[in-house]
Design an enzyme around this catalytic site. Structure first.
Site, PDB file in Angstrom:
ATOM      1  N   GLY A   8      53.287   8.912 -25.759  1.00 43.69           N
ATOM      2  CA  GLY A   8      53.106   9.999 -24.937  1.00 43.69           C
ATOM      3  C   GLY A   8      53.421  11.468 -24.510  1.00 43.69           C
ATOM      4  N   THR A  10      55.676  12.986 -23.252  1.00 42.74           N
ATOM      5  CA  THR A  10      56.684  12.862 -22.540  1.00 42.74           C
ATOM      6  C   THR A  10      57.542  12.044 -23.155  1.00 42.74           C
ATOM      7  OG1 THR A  10      55.904  14.199 -20.435  1.00 42.74           O
ATOM      8  CG2 THR A  10      57.905  14.408 -20.739  1.00 42.74           C
ATOM      9  N   HIS A  11      57.324  10.989 -23.169  1.00 44.23           N
ATOM     10  CA  HIS A  11      58.006   9.443 -23.297  1.00 44.23           C
ATOM     11  C   HIS A  11      57.926   8.542 -24.430  1.00 44.23           C
ATOM     12  CE1 HIS A  11      60.359  10.275 -20.012  1.00 44.23           C
ATOM     13  NE2 HIS A  11      60.876  10.436 -20.731  1.00 44.23           N
ATOM     14  N   VAL A  13      57.108   4.870 -25.359  1.00 42.85           N
ATOM     15  CA  VAL A  13      57.577   3.560 -24.972  1.00 42.85           C
ATOM     16  C   VAL A  13      57.860   2.384 -25.950  1.00 42.85           C
ATOM     17  CG1 VAL A  13      57.324   1.285 -23.395  1.00 42.85           C
ATOM     18  CG2 VAL A  13      57.643   3.829 -22.459  1.00 42.85           C
ATOM     19  N   GLY A 112      41.771   9.577 -24.886  1.00 46.14           N
ATOM     20  CA  GLY A 112      42.750   9.413 -25.377  1.00 46.14           C
ATOM     21  C   GLY A 112      43.415   7.892 -25.511  1.00 46.14           C
ATOM     22  N   ALA A 113      43.682   7.335 -26.599  1.00 47.81           N
ATOM     23  CA  ALA A 113      43.562   6.013 -27.372  1.00 47.81           C
ATOM     24  C   ALA A 113      44.752   5.638 -26.387  1.00 47.81           C
ATOM     25  CB  ALA A 113      44.396   6.439 -28.462  1.00 47.81           C
ATOM     26  N   ASP A 114      45.396   5.748 -25.552  1.00 44.47           N
ATOM     27  CA  ASP A 114      46.380   5.144 -24.065  1.00 44.47           C
ATOM     28  C   ASP A 114      45.507   4.261 -23.082  1.00 44.47           C
ATOM     29  OD1 ASP A 114      45.930   8.041 -23.856  1.00 44.47           O
ATOM     30  OD2 ASP A 114      48.253   7.640 -22.386  1.00 44.47           O
ATOM     31  N   ASP A 134      47.942   5.321 -14.143  1.00 41.56           N
ATOM     32  CA  ASP A 134      48.717   5.850 -15.115  1.00 41.56           C
ATOM     33  C   ASP A 134      49.132   6.946 -14.813  1.00 41.56           C
ATOM     34  OD1 ASP A 134      50.503   5.874 -16.643  1.00 41.56           O
ATOM     35  OD2 ASP A 134      48.985   5.194 -18.330  1.00 41.56           O
TER      36      ASP A 134
END
Length: 265
Positions: A8, A10-11, A13, A112-114, A134
């Site tokens: 992401g 920011t992070h 996972v 976005g892929a996510d 999300d």
């Protein structure tokens, strides 16, 4: 074992799957400046702590699935899979990868892929119609039809972005810890800001989801609302529309996409 990586803004996972079960997970900061070699060292350090994996990078890893919203990190992870996991099947979510979810937007390539991966997992776990909320750098709302199609969504500023903006633009305000205050009516500046963030976002979620649900189905009660993302627990108890909380929704989606593509490689 399958290593899944969700990058992401920011992070990042990471999750380790043994079959359908996630047996380990890690959360690290996303740094677009990290090179492939640095990422490989980081992965080795994290996975070296797991008792079922060997000391050498790649030991015990049978497959890798990656999605990323940061192109530079995706590029370096592609190099990691080539140099350090050359014999391991790897699926990087990008145009051309089979997801099983039709994308019914004006320009599918810009989604976005996510968000697509979340839709994949939502369809598999809960069916449609569904809405995935999300809570990440942005708060995204993604709609899945009764036929399992991704039909679009909503993007709003995330909780952390809002907190930072208040601290930067407010002359007498500062960055605060995102936590539930003692009451809705704050007795001091920090609690007033916390109240605005927590209850403000809960109200936003309820309002946006309710409107989306009415567009998705004639009976809004038929729509399953799934919350995910690192900051979801801050809003769960205050929102009236969230039905399910699945913190590993994106990682589960990556596992599903890997399984749908690895036989084609």
């Amino acid at each position: 074992m399958l290593l899944t990586i969700d990058v992401g803004n920011t992070h990042t996972v990471l999750g380790l799957f043994d079959g359908d079960e996630i047996v380990e997970h890690w959360r690290i900061s996303t740094d677009a400046r990290r090179t492939a070699d640095e990422l490989a060292v980081l992965l080795q350090g994290l996975m070296g702590m797991h008792p079922l994996l060997g000391d050498e990078l790649g030991d015990g890893i049978d497959g890798i699935a990656i999605c990323a919203t940061v192109p530079s990190v995706l590029h370096e992870l592609r190099e990691v899979t080539r140099r350090y996991y050359g014999d391991v099947p790897a699926v990087l979510v990008e145009p051309g990868v089979k997801t099983g979810v039709p994308i019914l937007t004006d320009n599918p390539k810009e989604v976005g892929a996510d968000r697509i991966i979340n839709a994949v997992a939502a369809v598999e776990l809960y069916g449609g119609p569904a809405i995935v909320v999300d809570f990440g750098t942005a708060t995204t709302f993604d709609a899945v039809s009764a036929r399992g199609e991704y039909v679009g969504g909503v993007i709003a500023p995330g909780i952390e972005i809002s907190v930072e903006a208040l601290g930067v633009r407010g002359a007498q305000l500062r960055k605060i810890e995102v936590a539930r205050p003692r009451s809705v009516i704050g007795k001091n500046t920090v609690e007033a800001m916390q109240s605005g963030i927590i209850y403000g976002f809960a109200g936003q979620v309820d309002g946006v989801v309710s409107r989306m649900a009415r567009e998705l189905s004639q009976d809004a009660d038929d729509v399953t609302v799934i919350a995910t993302g690192g900051l979801a627990p801050m809003v769960l108890g205050e929102s009236s529309v969230i039905d399910e909380h699945e913190p590993w929704l994106t990682l589960i989606g990556l596992r599903l996409v890997y399984e749908r593509n690895v036989s084609r490689m």
